[in-house]
Design a protein around this motif. Structure first.
Motif, PDB file in Angstrom:
ATOM      1  N   GLY A   1       0.785  -1.228   0.000  1.00  0.00           N
ATOM      2  CA  GLY A   1       0.000   0.000   0.000  1.00  0.00           C
ATOM      3  C   GLY A   1       0.814   1.274   0.000  1.00  0.00           C
ATOM      4  N   LEU A   2       2.112   1.193   0.063  1.00  0.00           N
ATOM      5  CA  LEU A   2       2.935   2.396   0.133  1.00  0.00           C
ATOM      6  C   LEU A   2       2.978   3.097  -1.221  1.00  0.00           C
ATOM      7  CD1 LEU A   2       5.928   1.123   2.280  1.00  0.00           C
ATOM      8  CD2 LEU A   2       3.888   2.308   3.020  1.00  0.00           C
ATOM      9  N   THR A   3       2.979   4.420  -1.165  1.00  0.00           N
ATOM     10  CA  THR A   3       3.044   5.211  -2.399  1.00  0.00           C
ATOM     11  C   THR A   3       4.282   6.091  -2.359  1.00  0.00           C
ATOM     12  OG1 THR A   3       1.703   6.931  -1.374  1.00  0.00           O
ATOM     13  CG2 THR A   3       0.539   5.259  -2.656  1.00  0.00           C
ATOM     14  N   SER A   4       4.594   6.640  -3.504  1.00  0.00           N
ATOM     15  CA  SER A   4       5.775   7.487  -3.582  1.00  0.00           C
ATOM     16  C   SER A   4       5.495   8.851  -2.946  1.00  0.00           C
ATOM     17  CB  SER A   4       6.199   7.672  -5.032  1.00  0.00           C
ATOM     18  OG  SER A   4       5.219   8.417  -5.738  1.00  0.00           O
ATOM     19  N   TYR A   5       6.559   9.581  -2.626  1.00  0.00           N
ATOM     20  CA  TYR A   5       6.420  10.884  -1.984  1.00  0.00           C
ATOM     21  C   TYR A   5       5.696  11.869  -2.896  1.00  0.00           C
ATOM     22  CZ  TYR A   5       7.694  15.301   0.141  1.00  0.00           C
ATOM     23  OH  TYR A   5       7.650  16.543   0.690  1.00  0.00           O
ATOM     24  N   GLU A   6       6.026  11.847  -4.197  1.00  0.00           N
ATOM     25  CA  GLU A   6       5.406  12.770  -5.139  1.00  0.00           C
ATOM     26  C   GLU A   6       3.894  12.543  -5.212  1.00  0.00           C
ATOM     27  OE1 GLU A   6       8.007  10.744  -6.154  1.00  0.00           O
ATOM     28  OE2 GLU A   6       9.592  12.243  -5.961  1.00  0.00           O
TER      29      GLU A   6
ATOM     30  N   LYS B   1       0.916  15.165  -4.145  1.00  0.00           N
ATOM     31  CA  LYS B   1      -0.149  15.542  -5.077  1.00  0.00           C
ATOM     32  C   LYS B   1      -1.518  15.273  -4.470  1.00  0.00           C
ATOM     33  CE  LYS B   1       2.403  14.826  -9.363  1.00  0.00           C
ATOM     34  NZ  LYS B   1       2.572  13.981 -10.546  1.00  0.00           N
ATOM     35  N   GLU B   2      -1.672  14.130  -3.824  1.00  0.00           N
ATOM     36  CA  GLU B   2      -2.951  13.793  -3.205  1.00  0.00           C
ATOM     37  C   GLU B   2      -3.279  14.767  -2.083  1.00  0.00           C
ATOM     38  OE1 GLU B   2      -2.641   9.730  -1.994  1.00  0.00           O
ATOM     39  OE2 GLU B   2      -2.888   8.965  -4.041  1.00  0.00           O
ATOM     40  N   ARG B   3      -2.268  15.134  -1.282  1.00  0.00           N
ATOM     41  CA  ARG B   3      -2.502  16.087  -0.196  1.00  0.00           C
ATOM     42  C   ARG B   3      -2.895  17.448  -0.740  1.00  0.00           C
ATOM     43  NH1 ARG B   3       2.751  14.252   3.200  1.00  0.00           N
ATOM     44  NH2 ARG B   3       1.849  12.399   4.154  1.00  0.00           N
ATOM     45  N   ALA B   4      -2.214  17.888  -1.820  1.00  0.00           N
ATOM     46  CA  ALA B   4      -2.551  19.172  -2.415  1.00  0.00           C
ATOM     47  C   ALA B   4      -3.980  19.155  -2.962  1.00  0.00           C
ATOM     48  CB  ALA B   4      -1.565  19.507  -3.534  1.00  0.00           C
ATOM     49  N   ALA B   5      -4.345  18.057  -3.617  1.00  0.00           N
ATOM     50  CA  ALA B   5      -5.709  17.944  -4.148  1.00  0.00           C
ATOM     51  C   ALA B   5      -6.729  17.949  -3.008  1.00  0.00           C
ATOM     52  CB  ALA B   5      -5.841  16.670  -4.976  1.00  0.00           C
ATOM     53  N   MET B   6      -6.411  17.262  -1.922  1.00  0.00           N
ATOM     54  CA  MET B   6      -7.312  17.217  -0.766  1.00  0.00           C
ATOM     55  C   MET B   6      -7.446  18.610  -0.148  1.00  0.00           C
ATOM     56  SD  MET B   6      -9.251  15.264   1.043  1.00  0.00           S
ATOM     57  CE  MET B   6      -8.742  13.576   0.802  1.00  0.00           C
TER      58      MET B   6
END
Length: 122
Positions: A43-48, A52-57
Motif C-alpha cells: 500500500g505504500l506510495t511514492s512521496y510525489e 499531489k494527493e494532499r494538495a488535491a485534498m
C-alpha cells in the motif's frame, strides 16, 4: 485410423478462465475466503504521489469551506431580511392601531419624533 488423421492439440497460450479448485481446507472452514500473502509494502506510495494527493485534498477542502461560507452568508441574509420585514410590519400595525384612536396628524408627528430618536440613539 491412419497417421494423417490424428488430431493435434492447439495451445491456448493463457491460463484457464475457471478457477482452480483448492480442495478441502485443513481446518474444515470451507466458507472462509482463502488468505492472501502478507505484503506490508503493497500500500505504500511514492512521496510525489502523496504530495499531489494532499494538495488535491487541501484544494477540495478549501472549496468546500468556501461553499459552506457562501451558504451560511445567504442563510444569514435571509434571516436578516425576514427580521427587518417583521419589524416593519409590526411598526406599521402599531401606527395603524394608534391612528384608530388618535388624529392622523398627531400620529405623523409621533412617527417623525420616533425616527429622530432612532437616529440619535443608533
Amino acid at each position: 485410423m491412419s497417421d494423417d488423421e490424428v488430431p493435434t492439440s492447439v495451445a491456448t497460450g493463457g491460463q484457464d478462465k475457471t478457477p482452480k479448485p483448492l480442495g478441502m481446507r485443513k481446518n474444515g472452514k470451507q466458507w472462509h475466503e482463502p488468505k492472501k500473502a502478507f505484503r506490508p509494502t503493497k500500500g505504500l506510495t511514492s512521496y510525489e504521489r502523496r504530495t499531489k494527493e494532499r494538495a488535491a485534498m487541501a484544494q477540495m477542502k478549501a472549496k468546500e469551506k468556501e461553499m459552506k461560507q457562501e451558504k451560511e452568508e445567504t442563510r444569514k441574509e435571509q434571516i436578516q431580511r425576514s427580521r427587518e420585514a417583521r419589524a416593519r410590519r409590526e411598526e406599521r400595525e402599531r401606527y395603524e392601531k394608534m391612528a384608530e384612536t388618535m388624529h392622523r396628524k398627531r400620529v405623523e408627528r409621533l412617527k417623525r419624533k420616533e425616527k429622530r430618536n432612532k437616529l440619535i440613539n443608533s
